[in-house]
Write a protein that holds these residues in place. Sequence first.
Motif, short mmCIF file in Angstrom:
data_model
loop_
_atom_site.label_atom_id
_atom_site.label_comp_id
_atom_site.label_asym_id
_atom_site.label_seq_id
_atom_site.Cartn_x
_atom_site.Cartn_y
_atom_site.Cartn_z
N GLU A 45 0.86 -1.19 0.00
CA GLU A 45 0.00 0.00 0.00
C GLU A 45 0.90 1.23 0.00
N THR A 46 0.95 1.91 -1.13
CA THR A 46 1.81 3.06 -1.30
C THR A 46 0.99 4.34 -1.20
N THR A 47 1.54 5.34 -0.55
CA THR A 47 0.86 6.63 -0.49
C THR A 47 0.87 7.28 -1.87
N GLN A 48 -0.06 8.21 -2.09
CA GLN A 48 -0.18 8.86 -3.40
C GLN A 48 1.09 9.60 -3.81
N ASP A 49 1.81 10.15 -2.83
CA ASP A 49 3.03 10.90 -3.16
C ASP A 49 4.26 10.00 -3.30
N LEU A 50 4.07 8.69 -3.19
CA LEU A 50 5.13 7.68 -3.34
C LEU A 50 6.27 7.85 -2.32
N LYS A 51 5.97 8.38 -1.15
CA LYS A 51 7.01 8.53 -0.13
C LYS A 51 7.06 7.35 0.83
N HIS A 52 5.93 6.71 1.05
CA HIS A 52 5.87 5.61 2.02
C HIS A 52 5.11 4.43 1.43
N CYS A 53 5.54 3.23 1.83
CA CYS A 53 4.88 2.02 1.37
C CYS A 53 4.84 1.02 2.52
N LYS A 54 3.64 0.52 2.82
CA LYS A 54 3.48 -0.54 3.81
C LYS A 54 3.34 -1.85 3.05
N ILE A 55 4.17 -2.80 3.41
CA ILE A 55 4.13 -4.11 2.77
C ILE A 55 3.65 -5.12 3.80
N ARG A 56 2.50 -5.75 3.50
CA ARG A 56 1.91 -6.73 4.41
C ARG A 56 2.60 -8.08 4.22
N ILE A 57 3.06 -8.65 5.34
CA ILE A 57 3.82 -9.89 5.34
C ILE A 57 3.07 -10.93 6.17
N SER A 58 3.02 -12.15 5.65
CA SER A 58 2.47 -13.27 6.39
C SER A 58 3.58 -14.30 6.57
N ILE A 59 3.66 -14.86 7.77
CA ILE A 59 4.70 -15.84 8.09
C ILE A 59 3.99 -17.11 8.55
N PHE A 60 4.19 -18.21 7.84
CA PHE A 60 3.48 -19.45 8.13
C PHE A 60 4.32 -20.41 8.95
N GLY A 61 3.65 -21.16 9.81
CA GLY A 61 4.25 -22.27 10.50
C GLY A 61 5.29 -21.91 11.55
N ASN A 62 5.26 -20.70 12.03
CA ASN A 62 6.25 -20.30 13.02
C ASN A 62 5.56 -19.86 14.30
N ASP A 63 6.30 -19.93 15.38
CA ASP A 63 5.76 -19.42 16.63
C ASP A 63 5.93 -17.90 16.65
N GLU A 64 5.43 -17.29 17.71
CA GLU A 64 5.46 -15.83 17.82
C GLU A 64 6.87 -15.27 17.83
N GLU A 65 7.77 -15.94 18.51
CA GLU A 65 9.15 -15.44 18.59
C GLU A 65 9.83 -15.48 17.22
N GLN A 66 9.62 -16.57 16.48
CA GLN A 66 10.21 -16.68 15.14
C GLN A 66 9.63 -15.61 14.22
N ALA A 67 8.32 -15.37 14.33
CA ALA A 67 7.70 -14.33 13.51
C ALA A 67 8.27 -12.96 13.86
N SER A 68 8.50 -12.71 15.14
CA SER A 68 9.09 -11.45 15.58
C SER A 68 10.51 -11.29 15.03
N GLN A 69 11.29 -12.36 15.06
CA GLN A 69 12.65 -12.30 14.53
C GLN A 69 12.64 -12.08 13.02
N THR A 70 11.70 -12.71 12.33
CA THR A 70 11.59 -12.52 10.88
C THR A 70 11.25 -11.07 10.56
N MET A 71 10.30 -10.50 11.30
CA MET A 71 9.91 -9.11 11.06
C MET A 71 11.08 -8.17 11.35
N GLU A 72 11.85 -8.46 12.40
CA GLU A 72 13.02 -7.64 12.73
C GLU A 72 14.06 -7.72 11.61
N ALA A 73 14.30 -8.91 11.09
CA ALA A 73 15.26 -9.09 10.00
C ALA A 73 14.79 -8.35 8.75
N LEU A 74 13.51 -8.41 8.44
CA LEU A 74 12.99 -7.71 7.27
C LEU A 74 13.10 -6.20 7.44
#
Length: 114
Positions: free
Chosen positions: A39-68
Motif C-alpha cells: 500500500e503506497t501513499t499517493q506521493d510515493l514517499k511511504h509504502c506498507k508491505i503486508r507480510i504473512s509468516i506461516f508455521g512459526n511461533d510468535e518469537e520466530q515471527a518477531s525475529q523474521t519481522m526484525e530481520a525484514l
Amino acid sequence: MKTRMIRINDEIARVTADVIRSELSDPRIGPVVSVLGAETTQDLKHCKIRISIFGNDEEQASQTMEALTRASGFIRRRVAEIVNLRQTPEIKFVYDDSIEHGMRMRKLIDEVNQ
C-alpha cells in the motif's frame, strides 16, 4: 490514477517477494514468508508491505519481522533498481496474520461439524 497506483503496488509487492525469496540470506527469516500486498501513499514517499509468516511461533515471527525491517534499505534499493519510479518509497513491513487466523477458524469450524 487509481489503476496506476494498483499497478505500482502490485509491482512493488512482486519485486519485494522476489528479493526476500532469492536475495536475502538472513537466517532469522523463516522459510515461508509471503508478501500479501503493498500500500503506497499517493506521493510515493511511504509504502506498507503486508507480510504473512506461516508455521512459526510468535518469537520466530518477531525475529523474521526484525530481520525484514533491518533489510528494508537493501530491499528499497533493489525495488528502485527494478521498478521504474521517479521516487522510491520508504518501505515499512507490517505483520498480517489474517491467513493464519482464517486457517484457525476453519479448523475450529471443522471440529464443531464433526
